[in-house]
Write an enzyme that holds these catalytic residues in place. Sequence first.
Site, PDB file in Angstrom:
ATOM      1  CG  HIS A 126      -1.731  -1.053   1.570  1.00 63.32           C
ATOM      2  ND1 HIS A 126      -1.284  -2.188   2.185  1.00 63.32           N
ATOM      3  CD2 HIS A 126      -3.064  -1.223   1.399  1.00 63.32           C
ATOM      4  CE1 HIS A 126      -2.301  -3.019   2.355  1.00 63.32           C
ATOM      5  NE2 HIS A 126      -3.392  -2.459   1.888  1.00 63.32           N
ATOM      6  CG  ASP A 156       1.725  -0.879   3.442  1.00 62.27           C
ATOM      7  OD1 ASP A 156       0.945  -0.535   4.328  1.00 62.27           O
ATOM      8  OD2 ASP A 156       1.450  -1.684   2.525  1.00 62.27           O
TER       9      ASP A 156
HETATM   10  C1  XLS Z   1      -7.304  -6.689   4.363  1.00 57.71           C
HETATM   11  C2  XLS Z   1      -6.902  -6.923   2.988  1.00 57.71           C
HETATM   12  C3  XLS Z   1      -5.780  -6.025   2.518  1.00 57.71           C
HETATM   13  C4  XLS Z   1      -5.665  -6.082   1.027  1.00 57.71           C
HETATM   14  C5  XLS Z   1      -4.897  -4.951   0.440  1.00 57.71           C
HETATM   15  O1  XLS Z   1      -7.965  -7.471   4.999  1.00 57.71           O
HETATM   16  O2  XLS Z   1      -6.578  -8.258   2.815  1.00 57.71           O
HETATM   17  O3  XLS Z   1      -4.600  -6.367   3.145  1.00 57.71           O
HETATM   18  O4  XLS Z   1      -5.092  -7.275   0.604  1.00 57.71           O
HETATM   19  O5  XLS Z   1      -5.456  -3.733   0.754  1.00 57.71           O
END
Ligand code: XLS
Length: 439
Positions: free
Chosen positions: A101, A104
Amino acid sequence: MSDYFPNVPKIKYEGPDSDNPLAFRHYNPDEEIAGKSMKDHLRFGAAYWHCMRNGLGDPFGMGTALMPWDDGSESLDNALKRIPVFFEFLDKNQIDYYCFHDRDVSPEGATWAETHSNLEKVTEGLKAAQKSSGKKLLWGTACLFAHPRYAQGAATSPNADVFAYAASQVKHALDATHELGGAGYVFWGGREGYASLINTDMKRELDHLARLLHLAVDYGKKIGFTGQFYIEPKPREPSTHQYDSDAAACLNFLREYDLLDHLKLNLETNHAELAGHTMEHELDVAAAAGALGSIDANRGDTLIGWDTDQFPTNLYQTTNIMLRVLKLNDGQGLTTGGLNFDAKRRRESHLPEDLFHAHVGGMDAFARGLKIAAKIIADGRFDDFVKKRYSTYDSGIGAEIEGGSANFDTLDGYALGIEPPVLESGRQEMLENLLNDYI
Ligand code: XLS
Ligand code: NI
Ligand code: NI
């Protein structure tokens, strides 16, 4: 090269007899299975958010993860320092892809403009690290759920200025993904849902969500981004109801808003379970619509009602997933997608080397699933059984039903002229025993 994980050597394939816990016993990247190398079948990815940013806190306690390379600040400098750590991890663990993300990898700045410029600087750092390591970006995404401005949704916020912020954020996240040669871009709903219908105009919110996705697709075309867009279903958490609750709901939404040509599904095992489905069910629903794109490989815990994002270790699950991956796209498997470990260690596994134990186990579980699935497909016993089970549709009245030439009058006449139907056994237990033989 500096060594952020001094206790961990480069993980190698040592074969099934090895008793070294930091070795692959099944994942042998270049070994050919069913005409393709294991690494090309599996396309493993690591999640930046779990590896580098997840302190392993839970609702009842603070983080425990030791990250000696991290000064704990939300500074750009700290963000840049994490990059070589992550790439050392990818290299030592033999993981070819990663996912992130925007937030991140790069922090919010004091102003919105600074937030964007932070991401640009980090993107340069990631690009250099990709170049020197050969690692690739499986997909990027924007975090449209953590900041308080998104508390009432991003694209589905009742506030249009928030929509504009979300659009601006996705624009820059797409730029970064494109710059890094990302094979895909994911939308996961995050806050796109509601806590209560008492204050919610659901239709309007769904229209807005579709609008954001169309704008993203248009912008992707404009900048020449050729990666695959995905939407990732999840039924709840953080919202009480998430609009993209499961594969069927996502497909219906994409169809209704003319988005099905532009987005595929990124399916996550734990989310399937929270939706009350098996992962196999979700994979089959997506594949039947030609929309199965990528996989967030993890598992849930039937005793806990939230998204525990555990590392996959269940061979039945990995076998069932790989059976579907191997058959995908006329046997080409995952093309743009991969198996991204959207998984985190337990709070008790706080040491840096636990990251490796976790990923090694997940990769070996999928390598075994791949080998077992390839053998099952080559033997053809399950496929033959299922084909035979439906064989009354291959000719005669069944072919007329499937072909569309039968109608209620001809079917009525046919039914009156035959003996009452005699069913064959579904043989579920026999087939479950057969699956056990393979595993
Ligand atoms: C959250 C989601 C997230 C997605 C990406 O539960 O799995 O991590 O994979 O935003
Ligand atoms: Ni996910
Ligand atoms: Ni999840």
